[in-house]
Design an enzyme around this catalytic site. Structure first.
Site, PDB file in Angstrom:
ATOM      1  N   CYS A   1       0.195  -9.313   9.612  1.00 55.71           N
ATOM      2  CA  CYS A   1      -0.231  -8.036   8.917  1.00 55.71           C
ATOM      3  C   CYS A   1      -1.109  -7.236   9.819  1.00 55.71           C
ATOM      4  CB  CYS A   1      -0.705  -7.842   7.552  1.00 55.71           C
ATOM      5  SG  CYS A   1       0.463  -8.642   6.457  1.00 55.71           S
TER       6      CYS A   1
ATOM      7  N   GLU B   1      -3.765  -5.829   8.932  1.00 54.89           N
ATOM      8  CA  GLU B   1      -5.040  -6.044   8.570  1.00 54.89           C
ATOM      9  C   GLU B   1      -5.746  -7.369   9.368  1.00 54.89           C
ATOM     10  OE1 GLU B   1      -2.646  -5.293   6.653  1.00 54.89           O
ATOM     11  OE2 GLU B   1      -3.164  -4.852   4.622  1.00 54.89           O
TER      12      GLU B   1
ATOM     13  N   CYS C   1      -1.818  -7.579   1.391  1.00 50.30           N
ATOM     14  CA  CYS C   1      -1.397  -8.698   0.649  1.00 50.30           C
ATOM     15  C   CYS C   1      -2.483  -9.701   0.536  1.00 50.30           C
ATOM     16  CB  CYS C   1      -0.096  -8.936   1.507  1.00 50.30           C
ATOM     17  SG  CYS C   1      -0.789 -10.349   3.065  1.00 50.30           S
TER      18      CYS C   1
HETATM   19  N1  THU Z   1       2.466  -5.159   6.361  1.00 52.32           N
HETATM   20  C1  THU Z   1       1.072  -5.193   6.893  1.00 52.32           C
HETATM   21  O1  THU Z   1       1.125  -4.996   8.076  1.00 52.32           O
HETATM   22  N2  THU Z   1       0.033  -4.962   5.832  1.00 52.32           N
HETATM   23  C2  THU Z   1       0.226  -5.026   4.598  1.00 52.32           C
HETATM   24  O2  THU Z   1      -0.715  -4.605   3.797  1.00 52.32           O
HETATM   25  C3  THU Z   1       1.629  -4.979   3.862  1.00 52.32           C
HETATM   26  C4  THU Z   1       2.600  -5.531   4.869  1.00 52.32           C
HETATM   27  C5  THU Z   1       3.612  -5.476   7.244  1.00 52.32           C
HETATM   28  C6  THU Z   1       3.829  -7.120   7.526  1.00 52.32           C
HETATM   29  C7  THU Z   1       5.330  -6.594   7.732  1.00 52.32           C
HETATM   30  O3  THU Z   1       5.517  -6.660   9.115  1.00 52.32           O
HETATM   31  C8  THU Z   1       5.862  -5.671   7.023  1.00 52.32           C
HETATM   32  O4  THU Z   1       4.620  -4.985   6.662  1.00 52.32           O
HETATM   33  C9  THU Z   1       6.667  -5.651   5.839  1.00 52.32           C
HETATM   34  O5  THU Z   1       6.176  -6.671   5.090  1.00 52.32           O
END
Ligand code: THU
Length: 117
Positions: A38, A40, A71
């Site tokens: 992610c 973050e 998440c």
């Molecule tokens: N994702 C993030 O980068 N941050 C979040 O807070 C929620 C989810 C990304 C992970 C993945 O690449 C995409 O969103 C779908 O889950």
């Protein structure tokens, strides 16, 4: 720049370190989907690899109707590099934002006090 060829869901993050430095991140996906990191955690890892050990706040931005909160895995890592009052700001591209503390998002984190030794 977000690498999201599978979900097409682009996410950006920016964190303010205790020393005043800003670090950015974006989500980086893998064809082995579960290896995706992610936005973050990318920002946290960039900061950590530059020597940052304490952050003041972290923001996450995505093109959604409602601001997206981090998440569970990201909450864990934010709590490890933050303090109870560390702010987590979720925003969308219209500037709609929600502000939380990490303690609100993860009230009972696993922390180093549980580790033996
Ligand atoms: N994702 C993030 O980068 N941050 C979040 O807070 C929620 C989810 C990304 C992970 C993945 O690449 C995409 O969103 C779908 O889950």
């Amino acid at each position: 720049l977000a690498h999201a060829p599978y979900s097409k869901f682009k996410v950006g993050a920016a964190l303010l370190a205790a020393d005043g430095q800003l670090y950015t991140g974006c989500n980086v996906e893998s064809a082995s989907y579960s290896l995706t990191v992610c936005a973050e955690r990318v920002a946290l890892l960039k900061a950590a690899s530059s020597g940052v050990r304490k952050i003041k706040s972290i923001a996450v931005v995505a093109d959604t109707e409602e601001p997206v909160p981090p998440c569970g895995a990201c909450r864990q890592m934010i709590s490890e590099f933050g303090e109870e009052g560390t702010e987590v700001i979720s925003a969308n591209l219209q500037g709609k934002a929600q502000v939380f503390t990490i303690k609100e998002l993860l009230p009972t984190p696993f922390d180093p006090s549980f580790l033996p030794g």
